[in-house]
Design an enzyme around this catalytic site. Structure first.
Site, PDB file in Angstrom:
ATOM      1  N   LYS A 102       0.863  -1.193   0.000  1.00  0.00           N
ATOM      2  CA  LYS A 102       0.000   0.000   0.000  1.00  0.00           C
ATOM      3  C   LYS A 102       0.884   1.221   0.000  1.00  0.00           C
ATOM      4  O   LYS A 102       2.017   1.181   0.492  1.00  0.00           O
ATOM      5  CB  LYS A 102      -0.869   0.014   1.259  1.00  0.00           C
ATOM      6  CG  LYS A 102      -2.055   0.949   1.152  1.00  0.00           C
ATOM      7  CD  LYS A 102      -3.188   0.239   0.458  1.00  0.00           C
ATOM      8  CE  LYS A 102      -4.479   1.001   0.476  1.00  0.00           C
ATOM      9  NZ  LYS A 102      -5.598   0.101   0.118  1.00  0.00           N
ATOM     10  N   GLY A 214     -21.411   6.867   2.788  1.00  0.00           N
ATOM     11  CA  GLY A 214     -20.474   7.172   1.703  1.00  0.00           C
ATOM     12  C   GLY A 214     -21.254   7.276   0.406  1.00  0.00           C
ATOM     13  O   GLY A 214     -22.030   6.380   0.066  1.00  0.00           O
ATOM     14  N   GLY A 216     -19.540   8.420  -2.461  1.00  0.00           N
ATOM     15  CA  GLY A 216     -18.506   8.587  -3.481  1.00  0.00           C
ATOM     16  C   GLY A 216     -18.520   7.409  -4.434  1.00  0.00           C
ATOM     17  O   GLY A 216     -19.560   6.770  -4.631  1.00  0.00           O
ATOM     18  N   ASN A 217     -17.370   7.085  -5.003  1.00  0.00           N
ATOM     19  CA  ASN A 217     -17.273   6.012  -5.993  1.00  0.00           C
ATOM     20  C   ASN A 217     -17.861   4.700  -5.467  1.00  0.00           C
ATOM     21  O   ASN A 217     -18.774   4.125  -6.073  1.00  0.00           O
ATOM     22  CB  ASN A 217     -15.796   5.859  -6.393  1.00  0.00           C
ATOM     23  CG  ASN A 217     -15.593   4.754  -7.418  1.00  0.00           C
ATOM     24  OD1 ASN A 217     -16.487   4.459  -8.210  1.00  0.00           O
ATOM     25  ND2 ASN A 217     -14.445   4.125  -7.380  1.00  0.00           N
ATOM     26  N   ALA A 218     -17.393   4.240  -4.308  1.00  0.00           N
ATOM     27  CA  ALA A 218     -17.848   2.941  -3.806  1.00  0.00           C
ATOM     28  C   ALA A 218     -19.253   3.022  -3.193  1.00  0.00           C
ATOM     29  O   ALA A 218     -20.135   2.223  -3.535  1.00  0.00           O
ATOM     30  CB  ALA A 218     -16.841   2.407  -2.792  1.00  0.00           C
ATOM     31  N   GLY A 219     -19.465   3.971  -2.298  1.00  0.00           N
ATOM     32  CA  GLY A 219     -20.765   4.079  -1.631  1.00  0.00           C
ATOM     33  C   GLY A 219     -21.893   4.371  -2.608  1.00  0.00           C
ATOM     34  O   GLY A 219     -22.976   3.777  -2.526  1.00  0.00           O
TER      35      GLY A 219
HETATM   36  N1  GLU Z   1      -7.327   0.359  -3.173  1.00  0.00           N
HETATM   37  C1  GLU Z   1      -8.139  -0.799  -3.433  1.00  0.00           C
HETATM   38  C2  GLU Z   1      -8.193  -1.705  -2.220  1.00  0.00           C
HETATM   39  O1  GLU Z   1      -7.982  -1.280  -1.112  1.00  0.00           O
HETATM   40  C3  GLU Z   1      -7.717  -1.514  -4.693  1.00  0.00           C
HETATM   41  C4  GLU Z   1      -6.304  -2.009  -4.738  1.00  0.00           C
HETATM   42  C5  GLU Z   1      -5.855  -2.502  -6.091  1.00  0.00           C
HETATM   43  O2  GLU Z   1      -6.660  -2.554  -7.007  1.00  0.00           O
HETATM   44  O3  GLU Z   1      -4.682  -2.856  -6.192  1.00  0.00           O
HETATM   45  O4  GLU Z   1      -8.521  -2.860  -2.315  1.00  0.00           O
END
Ligand code: GLU
Length: 415
Positions: A102, A214, A216-219
């Site tokens: 990350k 949320g 946004g994109n996900a919510g």
């Molecule tokens: N940021 C997203 C997660 O937390 C996607 C990570 C990715 O696609 O590598 O799962």
């Protein structure tokens, strides 16, 4: 408590189930590499800004490191390490051949111009370019980063290496080799897992109510899908507030309102029978299904007593603290854990990487089918483990993942 401590708690519980040695457990709790750099850029408004940046490469026993990069004021080594560790678990839960990493930059992106953010993205790649790459470590979007930022990072990486390398990053714009279906994959995958759980428990969408934190994109996508399935969405929140209606909200209208640059609670004036309240109100909604799709640590020891939902679908990473999680489990609340629920994002990232490496691009249907099959298979292995061993879905997900990671580590002679 710090995020990385939470991760360690989950690993300790799963390790006990798997009877892993304390040496193996210690390895599973230690990142392979923690990279840090301070990024300095000239600011469009004048002067310069310096922002601490991190890339934590947690475990690559199963394949190259994989995980997003977030731009958030609270990003720090502890948080990024916890999220990197969770990526390793997530990739193993869905059985894709990738490890966990990350990245994070401690910055408030709302205070920077678009030009500043592009420069910051380029500096990030410059700082860590030796450590990232299609066979090494593959970034993606996360909180407050998006396809546009991925495109700039790809450009910088290709400038440095002098080669076309679309597989070095995922979540890119389609024009640069992104995958169809990647933009909505996180919520699409979460809803697929929810559907599988509902089928297991003979629950029909049209008799259930939902609350989504949320927009946004996900919510936003999660709310849209639940609404399209026939669920009554009775509460929806963004960071500015919650809008609720016992009769069910017009989700499409609310999402259009939000997309036009408005805040969710301001829609209260436009909708009959709707009440508005503070942002955290969504969590105590009387809905059957609660979907935290914003940030970490939303359901804690302090507010867990107010939760009324019977099912919690963790679209965000780490929205429930371990103490709250234990209490919810004891009360019979089913928590579909982040490492399973939101793994659709990285699953389609994997498909994007495969497409980039083969140079053959898939239709939206092929991507969707692959994602759905992957998510359902992952759900089944987790749900089976949970019922066989009488543990929560989270403990089961960690156990299934750690079993796969340790198998790879054993194969390498690392343990
Ligand atoms: N940021 C997203 C997660 O937390 C996607 C990570 C990715 O696609 O590598 O799962």
């Amino acid at each position: 408590m710090a995020a990385f401590e939470y991760f360690k708690e989950h690993v300790a519980k799963a390790s006990a189930l798997l009877e892993l040695s304390s040496e193996t457990q210690a390895l599973l709790m230690t990142p392979n590499q923690v990279l840090h750099a301070d990024l300095t850029i000239p600011l469009e408004a004048g002067g310069t800004g310096t922002f601490p940046a991190y890339r934590v490469q947690f475990n690559n026993a199963r394949g190259p490191y994989k995980g997003g990069i977030r731009f958030h004021p609270e990003a720090d080594e502890d948080e990024v390490s916890a999220l990197a560790a969770m990526m390793a678990v997530k990739c193993a839960v869905v059985g894709i051949p990738l490890g966990g990493a990350k990245g994070g930059v401690a910055v408030d992106p709302k205070k920077l111009s678009q030009k500043d953010l592009h420069l910051l993205a380029r500096e990030y790649v410059k700082a860590f370019s030796e450590h990232i790459g299609p066979d090494q470590d593959i970034p993606a979007p996360d909180v407050y980063t998006n396809a546009e930022i991925m495109g700039v990072m790809l450009d910088e990486y290709e400038r440095i290496t002098g080669k076309s390398q679309p597989a070095m990053i995922t979540g890119k714009p389609l024009s640069l080799g992104g995958s169809l279906g990647r933009d909505t994959a996180t919520a699409d995958g979460a809803v697929e897992v929810l559907k599988a759980l509902m089928e297991d428990r003979h629950l029909e969408a049209d008799v259930l109510t939902a609350a989504v934190q949320g927009a946004g994109n996900a919510g936003g996508q999660a709310a849209h899908l639940l609404y399209s399935m026939g669920m009554s969405v009775v509460s929806l929140a963004d960071s500015k507030g919650t809008i609720s209606s016992v009769e069910g909200l017009d989700v499409e209208k609310l999402l259009m309102f939000k997309e036009a640059g408005n805040h969710i609670p301001d829609a209260g004036a436009l909708m009959e029978h709707a009440q508005v309240g503070p942002s955290e109100e969504v969590l105590s909604s009387s809905a059957d299904v609660l979907v935290p799709a914003a940030l970490e640590e939303q359901i804690t020891r302090e507010n867990v007593g107010k939760i009324q939902a019977g099912i919690i679908l963790e679209v965000a990473n780490g929205p429930v603290t371990p103490e709250a999680d234990a209490q919810l489990h004891a009360q019979g609340v089913v928590v579909i854990p982040d490492v399973l629920a939101n793994a659709g994002g990285v699953t389609v990232s994997y498909f994007e990487w495969v497409q980039n490496r083969s140079g053959y691009y898939w239709s939206a249907d092929i991507v969707r089918e692959g994602m759905q099959t992957t998510m359902r298979k992952a759900y089944k292995s987790v749900a089976d483990f949970a019922s066989e061993r009488g543990v929560s879905l989270r403990e089961a997900a960690y156990a299934v993942a750690l079993e796969r990671i340790t198998e790879a580590m054993r194969g390498r002679g690392q343990i």
